[in-house]
Write an enzyme that holds these catalytic residues in place. Structure first.
Site, mmCIF file in Angstrom:
data_model
loop_
_atom_site.group_PDB
_atom_site.id
_atom_site.type_symbol
_atom_site.label_atom_id
_atom_site.label_comp_id
_atom_site.label_asym_id
_atom_site.label_seq_id
_atom_site.Cartn_x
_atom_site.Cartn_y
_atom_site.Cartn_z
ATOM 1 N N TRP A 299 33.731 42.043 30.237
ATOM 2 C CA TRP A 299 34.538 40.994 30.836
ATOM 3 C C TRP A 299 35.671 41.633 31.667
ATOM 4 C CZ3 TRP A 299 39.772 39.784 30.089
ATOM 5 C CH2 TRP A 299 40.185 38.627 30.771
ATOM 6 N N ASP B 46 40.260 23.411 38.473
ATOM 7 C CA ASP B 46 39.636 24.170 37.381
ATOM 8 C C ASP B 46 39.875 23.479 36.038
ATOM 9 O OD1 ASP B 46 39.046 26.735 35.644
ATOM 10 O OD2 ASP B 46 38.500 27.313 37.682
ATOM 11 N N ARG C 199 36.797 32.190 21.628
ATOM 12 C CA ARG C 199 37.693 31.335 22.424
ATOM 13 C C ARG C 199 37.720 29.918 21.832
ATOM 14 N NH1 ARG C 199 37.924 29.126 28.635
ATOM 15 N NH2 ARG C 199 39.964 29.897 29.142
ATOM 16 N N LYS D 257 32.053 23.964 39.653
ATOM 17 C CA LYS D 257 32.136 25.339 39.145
ATOM 18 C C LYS D 257 31.642 25.268 37.715
ATOM 19 C CE LYS D 257 35.369 29.001 37.888
ATOM 20 N NZ LYS D 257 36.755 29.460 37.931
ATOM 21 N N TRP D 258 30.441 25.776 37.471
ATOM 22 C CA TRP D 258 29.782 25.668 36.162
ATOM 23 C C TRP D 258 30.089 26.946 35.382
ATOM 24 C CZ3 TRP D 258 24.884 22.560 35.089
ATOM 25 C CH2 TRP D 258 24.341 22.863 33.841
ATOM 26 N N ASP D 259 30.919 26.794 34.376
ATOM 27 C CA ASP D 259 31.405 27.951 33.617
ATOM 28 C C ASP D 259 30.655 28.062 32.291
ATOM 29 O OD1 ASP D 259 33.017 30.108 32.955
ATOM 30 O OD2 ASP D 259 34.904 29.036 33.243
ATOM 31 N N MET D 260 30.734 29.209 31.667
ATOM 32 C CA MET D 260 30.067 29.433 30.370
ATOM 33 C C MET D 260 30.789 30.609 29.730
ATOM 34 S SD MET D 260 27.288 31.309 28.803
ATOM 35 C CE MET D 260 25.991 30.876 27.687
ATOM 36 N N ASN D 261 31.641 30.297 28.742
ATOM 37 C CA ASN D 261 32.630 31.291 28.345
ATOM 38 C C ASN D 261 32.411 32.026 27.032
ATOM 39 O OD1 ASN D 261 34.663 31.663 30.398
ATOM 40 N ND2 ASN D 261 34.933 29.460 30.247
ATOM 41 N N CYS E 232 29.496 30.571 37.037
ATOM 42 C CA CYS E 232 30.566 31.391 36.474
ATOM 43 C C CYS E 232 30.265 31.541 35.001
ATOM 44 C CB CYS E 232 31.899 30.672 36.673
ATOM 45 S SG CYS E 232 33.285 31.437 35.819
ATOM 46 N N ASP F 53 36.595 37.705 36.441
ATOM 47 C CA ASP F 53 37.918 37.143 36.175
ATOM 48 C C ASP F 53 39.006 38.123 36.571
ATOM 49 O OD1 ASP F 53 37.396 34.623 35.373
ATOM 50 O OD2 ASP F 53 37.422 35.030 33.225
HETATM 51 C C1 DGJ Z 1 36.760 31.467 32.900
HETATM 52 C C2 DGJ Z 1 36.627 31.511 34.397
HETATM 53 O O1 DGJ Z 1 36.092 32.724 34.786
HETATM 54 C C3 DGJ Z 1 38.000 31.261 35.009
HETATM 55 O O2 DGJ Z 1 37.923 31.377 36.411
HETATM 56 C C4 DGJ Z 1 38.463 29.905 34.615
HETATM 57 O O3 DGJ Z 1 37.602 28.924 35.142
HETATM 58 C C5 DGJ Z 1 38.507 29.797 33.102
HETATM 59 N N1 DGJ Z 1 37.259 30.166 32.501
HETATM 60 C C6 DGJ Z 1 38.874 28.403 32.673
HETATM 61 O O4 DGJ Z 1 38.838 28.241 31.331
#
Ligand code: DGJ
Length: 721
Positions: free
Chosen positions: A192, A359, A436, A469-473, A517, A539
């Protein structure tokens, strides 16, 4: 008459324009042609399929010998070990990486694949292999992208027996380098905020595995490889390369055998993998794309970039250039509300931004990362009148409106989780590992898939959203799946369902664009890229770090998809690079701004407005042109990248000085890809004067850039006269 005069009549005629695939019935050989490579396979006397050639273009089919089948060197070295078998079933006397491995209902695993039939239709070749005894079939599908120099392989296994089988490994295919040693492997590793770190290492006898077991493509490795003869450079040397189109667990095995065969087998990760196939069922591998460059790593990248632009990305060359984007994340984090976003939007529009993306933080009880994921309804405190007023205001400012979502996730502190705790991935009543503060929804389930599709469809229907913006954290954990015959199918079905949701959404909302993302660059591969316009590169938006990340990213991926924001400093570390430097770094991809515009001075605004205007002048060249990495950030204190437009009329040079010692003047930078005979008008970005030079001089002598002091930067725009 000489034999070679007779042979052409035994070949299927080569009809360029119709097919780039030749077949010799006499020799049982298929020869696949691209503009820059050739690829040959043949059937040996035992009926096994052998790889016969992969490399630069060939024009004479007669040169390619028939497959021989090899011979038993000793009782420990069977023929199957020494031939380049194109697609090995695990069976008989085979000990290398199998391309497919199964278990039958009776426990039998032996699978020996022999040629059964083939068809050629246009640039598609299907070779059907069959187990030597059972009705188990594997169809190898080859597609030739002749102009782009790429061949796509997929494999389909079909169970036509009366018994169920379980597939334990299905690879997309194997790529063989010419027999020999001394090869070198290139790939990227990372984590990351430090993705795409380019690594090169010698290939020795043994197996090196590049893989991901995290559920998404991952930051740690990216599913591509390049192999060269040990000494290729940016513009010279032979490079064989390949990339998988899969956004889940993937695996690439790079093997050098004791018989000096070097091959790369890739496809679905075999780790914790099982796919049951009932009679009549089939399973298809993800695609594995391969190509060859005789112009070093630069040639490899340009080929892949062109391929992505023409054949992978949605709408291909019809797609619009990427707009300049603003994203609110680094400015506000979760503290979004209507007045705050309006203020940022106004400022962004004045700078020349074309797409405003709100966002995280706009939904549910999402005031921090502890709550709200899963509850995709607008937060009434932050947006008392819903999202329409903001979205309409953004549109009235002349920008498109984009929205952040993270649909695959749930916070335990959410209404969704309280209603459906069973939807989150879990393993019985064992603890659920949060990262998270969130859990992954089991998207392999049909009901979860439908729920998520419904949420996104509703958002896209209700609001004028141009861009998600489709995120996956986070990666998967405890990938259990209750009440199904084979819980391990989760890995595969999850990815299929992500793809299905996006495909359905895009079909229903044809103007919708998507950014992939995953906490930065955790989901970038040729599978997701068929479905999205951009990816979030990392990021880490610190500009000097970004030069290295972008260098690794650009090996396989086109600048057009490489989202790059200008943000505030210090950022991620103590370094404070000048705003101009940050702009020029970000202008090498799809430019975005992610800074807190409320804090910018009038001078910052002026510089940003000028830079964005300049970017619009060069963006076609940057996003869709040919990239030459002239000086790598991995060596020396100067980084330089040059882009040349498709029609050759414009070129742009970006140069960055990292640190300066002893007031040394950087040497001239030798340009590439220009027309030696043409004259170019050269202008330093931001200055009015111009100079003229021939392409020959610019490429042979180079161009001097005035850079002084740490983190100085410049860009030159060249117009061919
Ligand atoms: C991770 C993304 O990479 C960031 O740009 C942002 O959208 C955050 N998540 C938001 O929680």
């Amino acid at each position: 008459m000489r034999l070679s005069c007779l042979l052409p009549f035994l070949f299927t005629p080569l009809l360029f324009g119709q097919s780039h695939i030749e077949y010799s019935a006499a020799k049982k050989i298929w020869l696949l042609h691209t503009e820059s490579s050739a690829y040959a396979v043949g059937v040996n006397p035992r009926g096994e399929l052998e790889n016969l050639y992969w490399g630069g273009p060939l024009w004479r089919q007669d040169d390619v010998p028939a497959a021989t089948g090899g011979r038993e060197l000793s009782s420990f070295d069977p023929p199957q070990s020494v031939i380049n078998e194109e697609f090995e079933g695990w069976g008989g006397t085979r000990y290398l990486e199998p391309a497919v491995k199964i278990t039958r209902a009776d426990g039998g695993r032996d699978l020996v694949l022999h040629y059964a039939s083939h068809t050629i239709q246009g640039d598609d070749l299907k070779i059907v292999l069959k187990d030597l005894k059972d009705d188990l079939f594997v169809t190898l599908n080859y597609h030739v992208y002749a102009a782009e120099g790429i061949i796509r392989k997929t494999a389909l296994i079909e169970n036509k027996t009366r018994q169920a089988i379980s597939v334990e490994s299905l690879q997309s295919g194997a790529w063989y380098m010419p027999h020999g040693e001394g090869y070198r492997l290139s790939y990227v590793t990372g984590r990351w905020a430090a993705e795409s770190q380019l690594t090169r290492e010698p290939i020795h006898t043994g197996t090196k595995i590049l893989e991901n077991r995290k559920g998404h493509t991952s930051h740690n490795f990216n599913p591509w490889f390049a192999v060269d003869e040990g000494s290729a450079s940016e513009e010279n040397g032979r490079v064989w390369f390949g990339a998988l189109g899969w956004s889940g667990n993937w695996r690439i095995a790079v093997e050098q055998t004791p018989y000096a065969q070097v091959r790369v087998t890739g496809g679905l990760n075999t780790f914790d993998f099982a796919a049951p196939l009932k009679p009549g069922e089939s399973l298809e591998s993800p695609p594995f794309y391969g190509g060859f460059s005789a112009e070093g790593f630069g040639g490899m990248s340009r080929r892949m970039h062109r391929f992505e632009l023409t054949d992978i990305l949605p709408h291909g060359l019809e797609a619009r250039l990427r707009p300049v984007l603003y994203n609110s994340w680094e400015a506000t984090t979760f503290a979004v509300d209507e007045p705050g976003q309006r203020a940022l939007a106004e400022k962004a529009a004045k700078l020349g931004v074309e797409l405003f993306v709100m966002d995280d933080g706009w939904f549910g009880k999402r005031n921090n990362d502890h709550a709200g994921l899963g509850d995709w309804t607008v937060n009434p405190q932050k947006f008392p009148n819903g999202l329409e007023p903001l979205a309409n205001y953004v549109k009235s400012l002349g920008m498109d409106f984009g929205l952040w979502v993270e649909p695959e996730m749930v916070n335990p502190d959410s209404d969704l989780y309280r209603a459906h705790p069973d939807w989150a991935m879990h393993s019985g009543d064992r603890p659920r590992s949060e990262l998270r503060n969130q859990l992954v929804l089991n998207l392999a389930r049909g009901d979860v898939r439908e729920y998520i599709f419904g949420v996104l469809d509703k958002l896209a229907t209700q609001y004028p959203i141009r861009y998600f913006k489709w995120d996956m954290n986070r990666p998967f954990a405890e990938p259990g799946w209750e009440n199904v015959a084979e819980p391990k199918e989760l890995w595969l079905q999850y990815v299929k369902n992500v793809y299905e949701i996006i495909d359905r959404l895009r079909a229903k909302h044809p103007n919708l664009e998507i950014e992939s993302c995953s906490g930065g660059g955790g989901r970038i591969d040729l599978g997701i890229l068929r479905r999205v316009e951009e990816v979030w590169t990392s990021d880490n938006t610190e500009a000097f770090d970004r030069l290295g990340i972008q260098y690794g990213f650009s090996q396989m991926n086109a600048p057009k998809i490489m989202s790059a924001w200008v943000t505030d400093v210090p950022n991620m570390n103590d370094r404070s690079t000048p705003l101009k430097y940050r702009f020029l770094v970000a202008m090498q991809g799809a430019l975005g701004v992610g800074a807190n515009l409320n804090k910018w001075t009038p001078a910052d605004d002026k510089l940003a407005t000028d830079m964005i205007a300049a970017y619009k002048r060069i963006r076609a060249t940057v996003q869709e042109g040919n990239l030459y990495r002239l000086l790598s950030p991995q060596s020396g204190e100067l980084t330089a990248n040059q882009y040349v437009s498709q029609d050759g009329k414009q070129a742009v040079l970006f140069a960055f000085l990292h640190s300066q010692q002893y007031r040394q003047t950087p040497p001239p930078i030798r340009l590439a890809g220009l027309d030696a005979k043409a004259i170019y008008r050269v202008q330093v970005l931001g200055l009015l004067g111009t100079q003229q030079f021939s392409g020959a001089y610019l490429m042979q002598n180079g161009v001097s850039v005035r850079l002084a002091g740490d983190y100085d930067s410049t860009a030159l725009i060249l117009e061919r006269l």
